[in-house]
Write a protein that holds these residues in place. Structure first.
Motif, mmCIF file in Angstrom:
data_model
loop_
_atom_site.group_PDB
_atom_site.id
_atom_site.type_symbol
_atom_site.label_atom_id
_atom_site.label_comp_id
_atom_site.label_asym_id
_atom_site.label_seq_id
_atom_site.Cartn_x
_atom_site.Cartn_y
_atom_site.Cartn_z
ATOM 1 N N GLY A 172 -71.757 -28.895 78.498
ATOM 2 C CA GLY A 172 -71.325 -29.400 79.793
ATOM 3 C C GLY A 172 -70.823 -28.248 80.646
ATOM 4 N N ALA A 173 -71.011 -28.323 81.962
ATOM 5 C CA ALA A 173 -70.655 -27.215 82.842
ATOM 6 C C ALA A 173 -69.181 -26.839 82.721
ATOM 7 N N GLU A 174 -68.314 -27.845 82.658
ATOM 8 C CA GLU A 174 -66.889 -27.555 82.546
ATOM 9 C C GLU A 174 -66.602 -26.762 81.278
ATOM 10 N N ALA A 175 -67.239 -27.139 80.176
ATOM 11 C CA ALA A 175 -67.016 -26.450 78.906
ATOM 12 C C ALA A 175 -67.594 -25.042 78.923
ATOM 13 N N ILE A 176 -68.764 -24.859 79.547
ATOM 14 C CA ILE A 176 -69.358 -23.520 79.634
ATOM 15 C C ILE A 176 -68.414 -22.575 80.359
ATOM 16 N N LEU A 177 -67.866 -23.034 81.474
ATOM 17 C CA LEU A 177 -66.965 -22.188 82.259
ATOM 18 C C LEU A 177 -65.674 -21.917 81.495
ATOM 19 N N GLU A 178 -65.186 -22.915 80.766
ATOM 20 C CA GLU A 178 -63.977 -22.703 79.949
ATOM 21 C C GLU A 178 -64.239 -21.676 78.849
ATOM 22 N N ARG A 179 -65.411 -21.730 78.229
ATOM 23 C CA ARG A 179 -65.734 -20.788 77.162
ATOM 24 C C ARG A 179 -65.848 -19.366 77.694
ATOM 25 N N TYR A 180 -66.301 -19.202 78.940
ATOM 26 C CA TYR A 180 -66.353 -17.858 79.525
ATOM 27 C C TYR A 180 -64.934 -17.361 79.807
ATOM 28 N N ALA A 231 -72.914 -18.560 89.575
ATOM 29 C CA ALA A 231 -72.447 -17.176 89.524
ATOM 30 C C ALA A 231 -72.468 -16.644 88.095
ATOM 31 N N LEU A 232 -72.097 -17.486 87.124
ATOM 32 C CA LEU A 232 -72.116 -17.072 85.724
ATOM 33 C C LEU A 232 -73.540 -16.760 85.278
ATOM 34 N N ILE A 233 -74.487 -17.589 85.683
ATOM 35 C CA ILE A 233 -75.894 -17.355 85.335
ATOM 36 C C ILE A 233 -76.377 -16.037 85.943
ATOM 37 N N ASP A 234 -76.017 -15.771 87.196
ATOM 38 C CA ASP A 234 -76.387 -14.501 87.826
ATOM 39 C C ASP A 234 -75.762 -13.317 87.083
ATOM 40 N N LYS A 235 -74.552 -13.520 86.584
ATOM 41 C CA LYS A 235 -73.808 -12.444 85.922
ATOM 42 C C LYS A 235 -74.373 -12.113 84.543
ATOM 43 N N ALA A 236 -75.155 -13.030 83.975
ATOM 44 C CA ALA A 236 -75.655 -12.837 82.607
ATOM 45 C C ALA A 236 -76.544 -11.618 82.467
ATOM 46 N N THR A 237 -77.138 -11.130 83.568
ATOM 47 C CA THR A 237 -78.015 -9.954 83.488
ATOM 48 C C THR A 237 -77.223 -8.651 83.393
ATOM 49 N N THR A 238 -75.926 -8.684 83.740
ATOM 50 C CA THR A 238 -75.129 -7.455 83.746
ATOM 51 C C THR A 238 -73.902 -7.531 82.855
ATOM 52 N N SER A 239 -73.551 -8.719 82.366
ATOM 53 C CA SER A 239 -72.337 -8.896 81.575
ATOM 54 C C SER A 239 -72.685 -9.412 80.186
ATOM 55 N N LEU A 250 -73.886 -17.940 77.515
ATOM 56 C CA LEU A 250 -75.068 -18.710 77.907
ATOM 57 C C LEU A 250 -76.110 -18.744 76.786
ATOM 58 N N ASP A 251 -76.210 -17.683 75.992
ATOM 59 C CA ASP A 251 -77.101 -17.720 74.828
ATOM 60 C C ASP A 251 -76.652 -18.801 73.841
ATOM 61 N N GLN A 252 -75.330 -18.901 73.623
ATOM 62 C CA GLN A 252 -74.812 -19.948 72.749
ATOM 63 C C GLN A 252 -75.087 -21.335 73.336
ATOM 64 N N THR A 253 -74.942 -21.448 74.657
ATOM 65 C CA THR A 253 -75.209 -22.726 75.323
ATOM 66 C C THR A 253 -76.646 -23.160 75.095
ATOM 67 N N VAL A 254 -77.580 -22.244 75.266
ATOM 68 C CA VAL A 254 -78.998 -22.542 75.051
ATOM 69 C C VAL A 254 -79.236 -22.994 73.610
ATOM 70 N N LEU A 255 -78.588 -22.321 72.656
ATOM 71 C CA LEU A 255 -78.748 -22.687 71.251
ATOM 72 C C LEU A 255 -78.243 -24.099 70.978
ATOM 73 N N TYR A 256 -77.041 -24.421 71.469
ATOM 74 C CA TYR A 256 -76.488 -25.759 71.259
ATOM 75 C C TYR A 256 -77.323 -26.823 71.979
ATOM 76 N N LEU A 257 -77.794 -26.502 73.175
ATOM 77 C CA LEU A 257 -78.605 -27.467 73.910
ATOM 78 C C LEU A 257 -79.912 -27.725 73.173
ATOM 79 N N GLY A 258 -80.535 -26.665 72.662
ATOM 80 C CA GLY A 258 -81.761 -26.852 71.882
ATOM 81 C C GLY A 258 -81.528 -27.697 70.646
ATOM 82 N N ALA A 259 -80.391 -27.478 69.966
ATOM 83 C CA ALA A 259 -80.074 -28.287 68.787
ATOM 84 C C ALA A 259 -79.840 -29.744 69.164
ATOM 85 N N GLY A 260 -79.170 -29.963 70.303
ATOM 86 C CA GLY A 260 -78.952 -31.331 70.770
ATOM 87 C C GLY A 260 -80.259 -32.022 71.103
#
Length: 397
Positions: free
Chosen positions: A268-276, A291-299, A306-316
């Motif tokens: 969930g978006a709220e949880a993604i932002l909290e985890r960051y 902004a977080l998605i844009d930042k993923a290329t440099t941070s 976001l990699d963890q988010t993709v993994l959990y979403l794929g598992a779901g």
């Protein structure tokens, strides 16, 4: 059990409904086309169509040449016969949209919400203000409205009184329809927002033609609409589809529902932002996640979250594939579309790794085609559905 015998009135109503559904999705059509597609006799089609034209529901829309005979008159729904309103009660905003009968948007009103404050009084006030705004914006009189559909987070208990159980909102058996009656007498139809989004995709979007599909809504929270045999599966108490509250990590992160390790607590978006955990530009979740998605290329920190988010979403998604064996998984919601636009191949790969091989190969994973307005559009289909099934409508205008 003795089979109940239908009356002539029942048969006529059923024929009328069959023709309305056919015209609504396959327009324009000739009388001959309608007879062939519905299996009704030419005489039955002609009689019902005559009534629908007299009532102003159906209009003629030109003609086409036939094979050596007289030109065939084409028929279509009269878009101005009546209007519907769809309301999306989201976690970050309330969106109200007014459509004509063929779902062309005529007016829209948006009211931002503080994700930390979802008081019932605030939500009721915004919905009523939105109804007033779109009626004025489109210049439509309330007497022309077939109904208002409202998509809300949480479980909607359909009974003598409609009650909304929104655990993450702090709503417990909220009589939303009764509260709205203080400011409107329009027909109201309330359902879960993921289910209304699912119906929109089933009617007009990526789910069209599918008999078995799951439409996932990812915003601040996570939900799903399960389509089985072409219809929404609701479960025994209409709570089916709470995908966000399936467990992906036993003893994991605390979820807003009070449990631990829920999918929503990771994707969930709220949880993604909290985890960051670090400040991002923007005063709302949508701009912050972008902004977080844009930042993923440099941070590295942003990329890791976001990699963890993709993994959990794929598992779901894999859980949905293994449990329901759908033809299609469709990702929607504003956060789902942001994530999917950037990482859909990676999400598919994560789902593949966690799914049984055969059902995965039979399932497509794609994005919602109707965009972030799909919940409101789907909510507006609720009164349209009742109209096509034979519910009463405004007098001809």
């Amino acid at each position: 059990m003795e089979r109940k015998r239908g009356t002539v009135r029942d048969l006529r109503r059923d024929n009328r409904s069959v023709l309305l559904w056919s015209l609504y999705f396959d327009r324009p059509r000739s009388r001959q086309d309608l007879s062939q597609s519905t299996g009704l006799s030419p005489a039955s089609v002609s009689n019902v169509i005559r009534e629908l034209i007299d009532e102003g529901i159906v209009i003629e829309a030109g003609s086409v040449n036939s094979d050596g005979g007289r030109p065939r008159v084409l028929l279509q729904m009269n878009s101005g016969y009546g209007y519907v309103i769809g309301v999306d009660v989201g976690e970050t905003r309330i969106r109200v949209e007014l459509f004509d009968l063929t779902m062309t948007e005529l007016a829209k009103a948006d009211f931002p919400l503080d994700p930390r404050e979802h008081g019932v009084e605030v939500v009721v006030d915004r919905i009523l203000a939105g109804l007033t705004a779109v009626l004025a914006g489109a210049g439509v009189d309330s007497s022309a409205i077939l109904g208002v559909g409202i998509g809300v987070p949480g479980v909607v208990e359909q009974g003598p009184e409609v009650l909304v159980h929104g655990q993450t909102y702090g709503w417990d058996a909220v009589p939303l329809e009764r509260l709205l009656r203080t400011g409107t007498d329009l027909p109201l139809h309330i359902d879960n927002g993921a289910k209304t989004m699912g119906q929109a995709e089933l009617w007009f979007g990526a789910g069209r033609g599918a008999q078995h599909a799951v439409v996932g809504l990812i915003g601040s929270g996570v939900g799903a609409s399960i389509i089985s045999h072409g219809s929404t599966h609701r479960g025994s108490t209409s709570s089916a589809g709470e995908w966000g509250h399936t467990t992906v990590m036993v003893g994991g992160r605390a979820c807003r529902c009070g449990s631990y390790g829920c999918l929503e607590a990771y994707v969930g978006a709220e949880a993604i932002l909290e985890r960051y955990g670090l400040a991002l530009p923007g005063n709302d979740q949508e701009s912050a996640l972008a902004a977080l998605i844009d930042k993923a290329t440099t941070s590295a920190a942003a990329a890791d979250v976001l990699d963890q988010t993709v993994l959990y979403l794929g598992a779901g998604i894999a859980d949905l594939i293994n449990l329901f064996n759908p033809e299609r998984i469709i990702l929607g919601g504003w956060a789902g579309l942001l994530l999917g636009a950037q990482w859909l191949p990676e999400i598919r790969e994560a789902a593949r790794r966690h799914s049984l091989r055969h059902p995965f190969t039979e399932t497509s994973i794609e994005l919602c085609r109707l965009g972030p307005d799909a919940v409101a559009l789907g909510a507006a289909t609720l009164p349209v559905e009742r109209f096509l099934n034979g519910a009463s409508a405004p007098s001809p205008r």
